[in-house]
Scaffold this active site. Structure first.
Site, PDB file in Angstrom:
ATOM      1  N   ARG A 257     -92.137  51.679 -19.689  1.00  0.00           N
ATOM      2  CA  ARG A 257     -91.600  52.412 -18.384  1.00  0.00           C
ATOM      3  C   ARG A 257     -90.789  51.060 -17.751  1.00  0.00           C
ATOM      4  NH1 ARG A 257     -97.272  55.868 -17.382  1.00  0.00           N
ATOM      5  NH2 ARG A 257     -96.902  57.063 -18.682  1.00  0.00           N
TER       6      ARG A 257
ATOM      7  N   ASP B 269     -89.600  68.832 -18.793  1.00  0.00           N
ATOM      8  CA  ASP B 269     -90.443  68.886 -19.552  1.00  0.00           C
ATOM      9  C   ASP B 269     -90.763  70.863 -19.584  1.00  0.00           C
ATOM     10  OD1 ASP B 269     -92.931  67.090 -20.157  1.00  0.00           O
ATOM     11  OD2 ASP B 269     -93.280  69.443 -19.938  1.00  0.00           O
TER      12      ASP B 269
ATOM     13  N   ALA C 242     -87.470  72.481 -15.569  1.00  0.00           N
ATOM     14  CA  ALA C 242     -89.438  73.058 -16.746  1.00  0.00           C
ATOM     15  C   ALA C 242     -88.089  74.102 -17.554  1.00  0.00           C
ATOM     16  CB  ALA C 242     -89.878  73.751 -16.012  1.00  0.00           C
TER      17      ALA C 242
ATOM     18  N   ASP D 274     -89.733  60.617 -25.605  1.00  0.00           N
ATOM     19  CA  ASP D 274     -90.860  60.398 -26.029  1.00  0.00           C
ATOM     20  C   ASP D 274     -92.173  62.025 -25.770  1.00  0.00           C
ATOM     21  OD1 ASP D 274     -93.542  59.597 -25.537  1.00  0.00           O
ATOM     22  OD2 ASP D 274     -93.644  59.141 -23.665  1.00  0.00           O
TER      23      ASP D 274
ATOM     24  N   CYS E  52     -95.844  58.736 -31.174  1.00  0.00           N
ATOM     25  CA  CYS E  52     -97.231  58.577 -30.965  1.00  0.00           C
ATOM     26  C   CYS E  52     -97.756  59.001 -32.265  1.00  0.00           C
ATOM     27  CB  CYS E  52     -97.754  59.404 -29.785  1.00  0.00           C
ATOM     28  SG  CYS E  52     -96.862  60.738 -29.425  1.00  0.00           S
TER      29      CYS E  52
HETATM   30  N1  SAH Z   1     -93.242  60.093 -21.217  1.00  0.00           N
HETATM   31  C1  SAH Z   1     -94.558  60.861 -20.614  1.00  0.00           C
HETATM   32  C2  SAH Z   1     -95.637  61.388 -21.483  1.00  0.00           C
HETATM   33  C3  SAH Z   1     -95.169  62.470 -22.521  1.00  0.00           C
HETATM   34  S1  SAH Z   1     -96.654  63.438 -23.063  1.00  0.00           S
HETATM   35  C4  SAH Z   1     -95.327  60.254 -20.292  1.00  0.00           C
HETATM   36  O1  SAH Z   1     -94.816  58.625 -20.114  1.00  0.00           O
HETATM   37  O2  SAH Z   1     -96.289  60.311 -19.438  1.00  0.00           O
HETATM   38  C5  SAH Z   1     -95.200  65.308 -24.227  1.00  0.00           C
HETATM   39  C6  SAH Z   1     -94.467  65.872 -23.247  1.00  0.00           C
HETATM   40  O3  SAH Z   1     -93.969  66.948 -23.992  1.00  0.00           O
HETATM   41  C7  SAH Z   1     -95.956  66.614 -22.165  1.00  0.00           C
HETATM   42  O4  SAH Z   1     -95.716  66.515 -21.434  1.00  0.00           O
HETATM   43  C8  SAH Z   1     -95.122  68.612 -23.102  1.00  0.00           C
HETATM   44  O5  SAH Z   1     -95.344  69.216 -21.733  1.00  0.00           O
HETATM   45  C9  SAH Z   1     -94.125  68.278 -22.841  1.00  0.00           C
HETATM   46  N2  SAH Z   1     -93.311  69.339 -24.270  1.00  0.00           N
HETATM   47  C10 SAH Z   1     -93.906  69.229 -25.297  1.00  0.00           C
HETATM   48  N3  SAH Z   1     -93.075  70.344 -25.788  1.00  0.00           N
HETATM   49  C11 SAH Z   1     -91.362  70.086 -25.479  1.00  0.00           C
HETATM   50  C12 SAH Z   1     -90.250  70.673 -25.360  1.00  0.00           C
HETATM   51  N4  SAH Z   1     -90.068  71.528 -26.854  1.00  0.00           N
HETATM   52  N5  SAH Z   1     -89.803  70.238 -24.277  1.00  0.00           N
HETATM   53  C13 SAH Z   1     -89.550  70.157 -23.176  1.00  0.00           C
HETATM   54  N6  SAH Z   1     -91.013  69.489 -23.025  1.00  0.00           N
HETATM   55  C14 SAH Z   1     -92.643  69.395 -24.305  1.00  0.00           C
END
Ligand code: SAH
Length: 393
Positions: A214, A252, A277, A297, A337
């Site tokens: 970040r 997200d 969202a 991510d 990850c």
């Molecule tokens: N980058 C974040 C962590 C990501 S965790 C950080 O730095 O904290 C992964 C996230 O992806 C979760 O919040 C989940 O709700 C979201 N997610 C999962 N599938 C998704 C999709 N198809 N489109 C958008 N968000 C999604």
């Protein structure tokens, strides 16, 4: 103290001698029939050479996870030494300082105990046991953490019901094991503020492992149009906005993640963020030539070897899409990850995505998890977070 003995088959001792901490069921030649899940055992070679001590797991392919390569007694003092070593390592590296009061305090194999996760949020500690053998040591672990942190320990919360397998999870309940919450928790990461909700949030409430990445994003964000997909609590968004991004879009699919992201944007009194969202693929449909910087991510696309192939297809599709639509001379921060997708496979997948997108790409950085998620050469599987920063012409 007498522990049960496990004897390995001929030639099965080499991985333990190289300090890899897993004993697969097929490597065992002799064990006590009465062993119960979670029992502490000593592991010996066929020639009766002591190899290590660990906890036994019934069923599954890994039968013993080693927690000590020396003969010892697994008591409160053992846990104190293990966890204190992890704590001192983080203090020594200065991971906790006047700008940052959140870190992973204990990271499974990387700190010498498979299955034990402890996250530290400004004096609040969240415990996640991934195996019953660790869970059975909970009282010793709590006593050790209390002794190490002393009066700076504000609370300790057990969130293992989500990480233990179903059969064991049914016997436990998430809840406070030390203290309780009297107000909301707001932590500092590189001077940026984040609200932590480990009770309702995903995992232990915050993706601590992206701290360094970040920060790097901040370095590239000034004056830029930044898109942060899969934003969860908006970690990358806050850094980009604070660094002076012209515009930040946070995406997200979960509304509660977006609520947390908005809360964190507000806490940091940064501007220029809009949150959506919505599914990332859906969002990206009509976004050609808008963004200078894109963060990808996603959650682990592969949770097991069986889903590795589909995961690779997913990473390729997502990255090809972003490489196609980013503005000329744009920068992409891309991550995986998934433990089963190793760094070479991930790099190759990104190469395939770039070829498919048909644009010229340069690699600016390779990234891994930060030092409070230690990777050891003895346990390459521990390197689960891979990232690349790409320049797209
Ligand atoms: N980058 C974040 C962590 C990501 S965790 C950080 O730095 O904290 C992964 C996230 O992806 C979760 O919040 C989940 O709700 C979201 N997610 C999962 N599938 C998704 C999709 N198809 N489109 C958008 N968000 C999604």
């Amino acid at each position: 103290m007498e522990y049960s003995k496990i004897i390995l088959g001929k030639g099965k001792e080499f991985s333990l001698q190289r300090k890899h901490p897993w004993v697969f069921s097929g490597a065992i030649s002799k064990k006590d029939n009465n062993l119960a899940d979670g029992d502490i055992v000593e592991v010996y070679s066929q020639q009766n050479q002591f190899l290590g001590m660990g906890y036994f797991s019934n069923g599954g392919s890994i039968s013993v996870r080693i927690i000590s390569f020396e003969k010892t007694i697994i008591d409160e003092d053992f846990w104190f030494k293990k966890i204190n070593k992890a704590w001192q390592y983080r203090l020594h590296l200065g991971i906790l300082n006047e700008r940052t009061n959140v870190c992973r305090l204990f990271f499974g194999e990387g700190d010498g105990v498979p299955g034990l996760i402890l996250d530290y949020y400004d004096g609040h500690v969240v415990l996640q046991a991934h195996s019953w053998g660790v869970y059975m040591q909970k009282d010793n672990i709590v006593a050790a953490v209390k002794k190490i942190l002393g009066t700076s320990l504000k609370s300790m919360y057990d969130k293992s019901a989500e990480t233990l397998n179903k059969h064991h999870a049914e016997k436990t309940k998430n809840g406070f094991i030390v203290g309780e919450l009297d107000s909301e928790i707001i932590v500092k990461e590189n001077d940026h503020l984040f609200k932590i909700d480990f009770i309702n949030g995903q995992k232990t409430g915050f993706f601590i492992d992206q701290r360094d990445n970040r920060k790097l994003l901040g370095d590239y964000s000034k004056g830029k149009n930044v898109l942060n997909t899969f934003c969860y609590t908006g970690g990358f968004s806050v850094y980009a906005a604070a660094a002076g991004a012209a515009m930040v879009h946070s995406v997200d699919s979960s509304q509660s993640a977006i609520d947390l992201c908005n809360k964190n944007i507000e806490l940091n009194t940064v501007k220029n963020n809009e949150s959506y969202a919505i599914d990332t693929f859906e969002f990206l449909k009509d976004k050609q030539n808008i963004y200078d910087v894109i963060v990808l991510d996603p959650p682990a696309f592969a949770k097991s070897r069986d889903s590795k192939h589909n995961a690779v297809i997913g990473y390729k599709r997502l990255n090809a899409l972003a490489i196609k639509l980013i503005k000329p001379n744009g920068i992409i921060f891309t991550y995986s990850c998934s433990g089963v997708v190793d760094k070479y496979l991930f790099y190759n997948t990104i190469t395939a995505a770039a070829i498919e997108a048909g644009r010229n790409v340069k690699v600016l950085h390779y990234m891994i998890q930060p030092a409070d998620h230690p990777v050891t050469p003895y346990f390459a599987e521990g390197e689960y977070l891979k990232g690349m920063v790409l320049w797209v012409e």
